[in-house]
Design an enzyme around this catalytic site. Structure first.
Site, short mmCIF file in Angstrom:
data_model
loop_
_atom_site.label_atom_id
_atom_site.label_comp_id
_atom_site.label_asym_id
_atom_site.label_seq_id
_atom_site.Cartn_x
_atom_site.Cartn_y
_atom_site.Cartn_z
N HIS A 63 0.81 -1.21 0.00
CA HIS A 63 0.00 0.00 0.00
C HIS A 63 0.84 1.26 0.00
O HIS A 63 1.95 1.27 0.52
CB HIS A 63 -0.89 0.04 1.26
N LYS A 73 5.57 6.86 6.96
CA LYS A 73 5.03 6.12 8.09
C LYS A 73 6.16 5.49 8.90
O LYS A 73 7.24 5.22 8.37
CB LYS A 73 4.03 5.06 7.66
N TYR A 133 1.00 1.74 13.28
CA TYR A 133 1.46 2.67 12.25
C TYR A 133 1.36 4.09 12.78
O TYR A 133 0.29 4.52 13.18
CB TYR A 133 0.52 2.64 11.04
N ASP A 169 -6.37 -6.31 -2.11
CA ASP A 169 -4.94 -6.56 -2.24
C ASP A 169 -4.63 -7.58 -3.33
O ASP A 169 -3.57 -7.53 -3.94
CB ASP A 169 -4.34 -7.00 -0.91
#
Length: 177
Positions: A63, A73, A133, A169
């Site tokens: 992603h 991130k 995250y 996905d």
């Protein structure tokens, strides 16, 4: 104390945590903006997310947020373990189109800083794995993007086939570029 290690991918940094352990358990500093800045990483989290994964070999990714809403991130495992993969999609980067994998776990307390322009995904290595995250920018619908985990353009070496993966996905397009 946090220590920062360069990786094979430009600006992707493995962050080691000097955990203190004794008979009570342990204590570790997981994030410190001053330490990140001192290491040359301009990163201030604006959103924190938790991914919970019931089954071993759950795959999430790869992603990223598309420009102009690209996001950095900082990823860390709070329970269980993952095989974490970062794919550099920045055309101007010397590591463009290269990927690198890392084992992150609640035991090793490693964190991974992933800059804007890189895709990220992971395969859980244990049941009941939780991934924290810290995001450099809030999620914005309409900018989510991805690359298929099995895209032959990258030949990512996953340690096992996924037993759980979202339809989205599975259906990301193959890389063109």
């Amino acid at each position: 104390m946090l220590s920062f290690q360069a990786t094979d991918l430009q600006d992707v940094v493995l962050v080691e945590t000097g955990a203190h352990r004794d008979e009570r358990g342990g204590f570790a500093r997981l994030y410190c903006p001053e330490a990140f800045a001192k290491a040359g990483i301009a990163f201030t989290p604006s959103q924190i997310n938790l991914s919970t994964n019931t089954l071993r070999h759950t795959l999430r990714g790869l992603h990223f947020q598309a420009p102009p809403r690209a996001e950095a991130k900082f990823v860390r495992v709070v329970t269980g373990a993952i095989h974490d993969v970062v794919l550099d999609l920045r055309p101007d980067s010397p590591s463009y189109r290269r990927w690198q994998a890392f084992e992150l776990s609640a035991d090793n307390l490693r964190g991974l800083f992933i800059p804007e322009g890189c895709a990220h995904g992971f395969l859980t290595l244990e049941d009941d794995t939780g991934v924290l995250y810290q995001m450099g920018r809030p999620y914005e619908p309409g900018h989510a993007a991805g690359i298929r985990y099995d895209d032959p353009a990258f030949a990512i070496d996953w340690p096992a086939a996924p037993v759980s993966i979202s339809r989205a996905d599975q259906e990301w397009p193959l890389f063109v570029g």
